[in-house]
Design a protein around this motif. Structure first.
Motif, mmCIF file in Angstrom:
data_model
loop_
_atom_site.group_PDB
_atom_site.id
_atom_site.type_symbol
_atom_site.label_atom_id
_atom_site.label_comp_id
_atom_site.label_asym_id
_atom_site.label_seq_id
_atom_site.Cartn_x
_atom_site.Cartn_y
_atom_site.Cartn_z
ATOM 1 N N THR A 74 0.857 -1.177 0.000
ATOM 2 C CA THR A 74 0.000 0.000 0.000
ATOM 3 C C THR A 74 0.895 1.230 0.000
ATOM 4 N N GLU A 75 0.297 2.407 0.005
ATOM 5 C CA GLU A 75 1.091 3.630 0.035
ATOM 6 C C GLU A 75 1.849 3.791 1.339
ATOM 7 N N THR A 76 1.408 3.107 2.379
ATOM 8 C CA THR A 76 2.025 3.284 3.701
ATOM 9 C C THR A 76 2.772 2.067 4.216
ATOM 10 N N HIS A 77 2.487 0.871 3.663
ATOM 11 C CA HIS A 77 3.089 -0.344 4.211
ATOM 12 C C HIS A 77 3.450 -1.352 3.107
ATOM 13 N N ALA A 78 4.549 -2.052 3.316
ATOM 14 C CA ALA A 78 4.835 -3.282 2.585
ATOM 15 C C ALA A 78 4.151 -4.383 3.382
ATOM 16 N N VAL A 79 2.981 -4.794 2.918
ATOM 17 C CA VAL A 79 2.093 -5.641 3.721
ATOM 18 C C VAL A 79 2.620 -7.064 3.834
ATOM 19 N N PHE A 80 3.078 -7.625 2.711
ATOM 20 C CA PHE A 80 3.563 -9.005 2.730
ATOM 21 C C PHE A 80 4.454 -9.245 1.521
ATOM 22 N N SER A 81 5.535 -9.982 1.720
ATOM 23 C CA SER A 81 6.383 -10.413 0.611
ATOM 24 C C SER A 81 6.821 -11.844 0.857
ATOM 25 N N ALA A 93 10.174 2.614 7.751
ATOM 26 C CA ALA A 93 11.247 1.702 8.149
ATOM 27 C C ALA A 93 12.318 1.577 7.072
ATOM 28 N N PHE A 94 11.976 1.954 5.843
ATOM 29 C CA PHE A 94 12.900 1.771 4.742
ATOM 30 C C PHE A 94 13.894 2.922 4.572
ATOM 31 N N THR A 95 13.615 4.054 5.195
ATOM 32 C CA THR A 95 14.531 5.191 5.050
ATOM 33 C C THR A 95 14.251 6.243 6.109
ATOM 34 N N ASP A 96 15.310 6.943 6.513
ATOM 35 C CA ASP A 96 15.135 8.059 7.441
ATOM 36 C C ASP A 96 15.637 9.367 6.831
ATOM 37 N N VAL A 97 15.764 9.417 5.503
ATOM 38 C CA VAL A 97 16.218 10.647 4.852
ATOM 39 C C VAL A 97 15.144 11.714 4.970
ATOM 40 N N ASP A 98 15.560 12.962 4.961
ATOM 41 C CA ASP A 98 14.637 14.087 5.110
ATOM 42 C C ASP A 98 14.099 14.515 3.745
ATOM 43 N N LEU A 99 13.406 13.588 3.090
ATOM 44 C CA LEU A 99 12.794 13.848 1.796
ATOM 45 C C LEU A 99 11.440 13.144 1.759
ATOM 46 N N PRO A 100 10.489 13.658 0.977
ATOM 47 C CA PRO A 100 9.233 12.911 0.804
ATOM 48 C C PRO A 100 9.520 11.539 0.204
ATOM 49 N N VAL A 101 8.803 10.528 0.675
ATOM 50 C CA VAL A 101 9.022 9.154 0.215
ATOM 51 C C VAL A 101 7.706 8.571 -0.281
ATOM 52 N N ALA A 102 7.747 7.935 -1.458
ATOM 53 C CA ALA A 102 6.582 7.227 -1.998
ATOM 54 C C ALA A 102 6.925 5.753 -2.109
ATOM 55 N N LEU A 103 6.058 4.915 -1.540
ATOM 56 C CA LEU A 103 6.231 3.466 -1.577
ATOM 57 C C LEU A 103 5.241 2.883 -2.577
ATOM 58 N N GLY A 104 5.707 1.947 -3.397
ATOM 59 C CA GLY A 104 4.811 1.332 -4.369
ATOM 60 C C GLY A 104 5.236 -0.076 -4.721
ATOM 61 N N HIS A 105 4.379 -0.744 -5.482
ATOM 62 C CA HIS A 105 4.634 -2.114 -5.902
ATOM 63 C C HIS A 105 5.616 -2.129 -7.070
ATOM 64 N N ASP A 106 6.608 -3.016 -7.004
ATOM 65 C CA ASP A 106 7.664 -2.992 -8.011
ATOM 66 C C ASP A 106 7.151 -3.259 -9.429
ATOM 67 N N ALA A 281 10.143 3.339 -10.248
ATOM 68 C CA ALA A 281 10.411 3.936 -8.936
ATOM 69 C C ALA A 281 10.570 5.445 -9.061
ATOM 70 N N GLY A 282 11.170 5.877 -10.179
ATOM 71 C CA GLY A 282 11.293 7.314 -10.417
ATOM 72 C C GLY A 282 9.950 7.997 -10.542
ATOM 73 N N SER A 283 8.992 7.336 -11.194
ATOM 74 C CA SER A 283 7.639 7.899 -11.305
ATOM 75 C C SER A 283 7.005 8.054 -9.931
ATOM 76 N N LEU A 284 7.222 7.059 -9.058
ATOM 77 C CA LEU A 284 6.739 7.187 -7.677
ATOM 78 C C LEU A 284 7.355 8.410 -7.006
ATOM 79 N N GLY A 285 8.660 8.555 -7.183
ATOM 80 C CA GLY A 285 9.356 9.680 -6.559
ATOM 81 C C GLY A 285 8.847 11.025 -7.038
ATOM 82 N N TRP A 286 8.574 11.139 -8.329
ATOM 83 C CA TRP A 286 8.089 12.419 -8.852
ATOM 84 C C TRP A 286 6.692 12.745 -8.352
ATOM 85 N N ARG A 287 5.884 11.720 -8.105
ATOM 86 C CA ARG A 287 4.568 11.983 -7.491
ATOM 87 C C ARG A 287 4.735 12.519 -6.093
ATOM 88 N N ALA A 288 5.694 11.962 -5.350
ATOM 89 C CA ALA A 288 5.945 12.446 -3.985
ATOM 90 C C ALA A 288 6.512 13.853 -4.006
#
Length: 293
Positions: A74-81, A93-106, A281-288
Motif C-alpha cells: 500500500t502507500e504506507t506499508h509493505a504488507v507481505f512479501s 522503516a525503509f529510510t530516514d532521509v529528510d525527503l518525501p518518500v513514496a512506496l509502491g509495488h515494483d 520507482a522514479g515515477s513514484l518519486g516524482w509523485r511524492a
C-alpha cells in the motif's frame, strides 16, 4: 538539476539511481539484495542504499524518494512479501532521509514505466516481469488496474498445478514455484536462472526438464489470464526474459495450443528491460515531489 532518488528492490538485486522528470536516468548503480540474511537485513540494506543515494552530488538536487518493492504493497506499508518474509513493514522503516518518500509495488511501477516510456500507451496489456519471483501489471484500456485493494496482478501465486510444488506464499502449485528465476535456479541446484538457460542450451537433462515445466506452467497461467481478461499483448520482462527466443518461442507455441478456439495475444519482450523498475520507482518519486517541485 532537479531529480528524484529511485530504488527498485528485487529478490536478487537492488537497482537505484537518479531519475529526471523526463525519465532520463542520470545516475545508476546496483547491489546484491541480502535476501538470505532475513527480512531485517534487507530492510537495513534498503535504508542504507537510499541514504547513500540521497547524499548531495554536484549538479543534482534530489527532491524525493521513490521506492518500489515486491509483494502486497500500500502507500504506507509493505504488507507481505513471500520473497523476503516481511509483513506490515511501514514505509518509514525503509529510510530516514529528510525527503518525501513514496512506496509502491515494483511490478506495477515498472508497468507504469512501460506505459509511459515503452510505447504501450493504449490497449489491454499484461506486463509480466519474470525475476526472482513473478507478478504482473494489469493494463485495461490503457490504464493500470489495481483491483479493490490495489493488489491485482499477483499471477505468480495463481496455482497452475493445484497439488504441485510448495510455494513460499504458503500455497501449492503456484506459477512462481515453477517459472520464477528463483525456482528455476533452486530446482536445478545452481546460482541463477541464466545458468539454467545455459545448461538447457547444452542439453543438460535436468535443466531441460525444469525449463520445459516452467514454460508449460507459464502457458497455463497465461491461458487462464487470457480467457479472463482478453489482453491484446503480453510483455515479458525480468531476468528470465533475457533467454529471448529460448523462452518466448516455445511459450508462444504452448500458449496457442492451450487457446484452442481463439487467437492468442501477442507475446513480446520488454522494450525497457532492466530500466523499467528504476523508471517506475522514479515515477513514484516524482509523485511524492510534486507538491514541492
Amino acid at each position: 538539476m532537479d531529480c528524484v532518488v529511485a530504488l527498485d528492490v528485487g529478490g536478487t538485486t537492488m537497482k537505484g539511481g537518479f531519475v529526471a522528470q523526463d525519465g532520463t536516468i542520470l545516475h545508476f548503480e546496483q547491489r546484491a539484495t541480502p535476501r538470505a540474511e532475513g527480512p531485517g537485513r534487507v530492510i537495513a540494506e534498503i535504508s542504507a542504499f537510499v541514504s547513500e543515494l540521497s547524499r548531495p552530488r554536484a549538479g543534482l538536487r534530489p527532491l524525493a524518494v521513490g521506492l518500489a518493492v515486491p509483494g502486497l504493497v500500500t502507500e504506507t506499508h509493505a504488507v507481505f512479501s513471500a520473497a523476503f518474509g516481511w509483513r506490515d513493514v511501514p514505509a518509514s522503516a525503509f529510510t530516514d532521509v529528510d525527503l518525501p518518500v513514496a512506496l509502491g509495488h515494483d511490478v506495477r511501477s515498472a508497468g507504469e514505466a512501460e506505459l509511459v516510456y515503452g510505447g504501450h500507451s493504449s490497449g489491454d496489456v499484461l506486463f509480466l516481469p519474470i525475476g526472482t519471483g513473478i507478478a504482473g501489471a494489469v493494463v485495461l484500456s490503457g490504464s493500470l488496474y489495481g483491483g479493490a485493494g490495489g493488489w491485482a496482478g499477483q499471477i505468480g501465486h495463481v496455482p497452475v498445478w493445484p497439488d504441485g510444488l510448495a510455494c513460499g506464499c504458503g500455497q501449492r502449485g503456484c506459477l512462481a514455484a515453477y517459472a520464477s528465476g528463483g525456482a528455476l535456479a533452486a530446482r536445478c541446484g545452481v546460482a541463477s536462472a541464466s545458468e539454467v538457460a545455459r545448461r538447457v542450451a547444452e542439453g543438460d537433462e535436468r535443466a531441460v526438464q525444469v525449463w520445459d515445466e516452467a514454460v508449460e506452467a507459464l502457458a497455463a497461467g497465461l491461458a487462464t489470464y487470457t480467457l479472463l481478461l482478453d489482453p491484446d499483448t503480453v510483455v515479458v520482462g525480468g531476468g528470465v526474459s533475457q533467454a529471448g527466443d529460448a523462452l518466448l518461442g516455445p511459450l508462444r507455441e504452448r500458449l496457442a495450443a492451450r487457446l484452442t478456439f481463439r487467437r492468442p495475444p501477442e507475446l513480446r519482450a520488454s522494450v525497457l528491460g532492466a530500466r523499467a523498475g528504476v523508471l517506475g520507482a522514479g515515477s513514484l518519486g516524482w509523485r511524492a515531489a510534486s507538491p514541492a517541485a
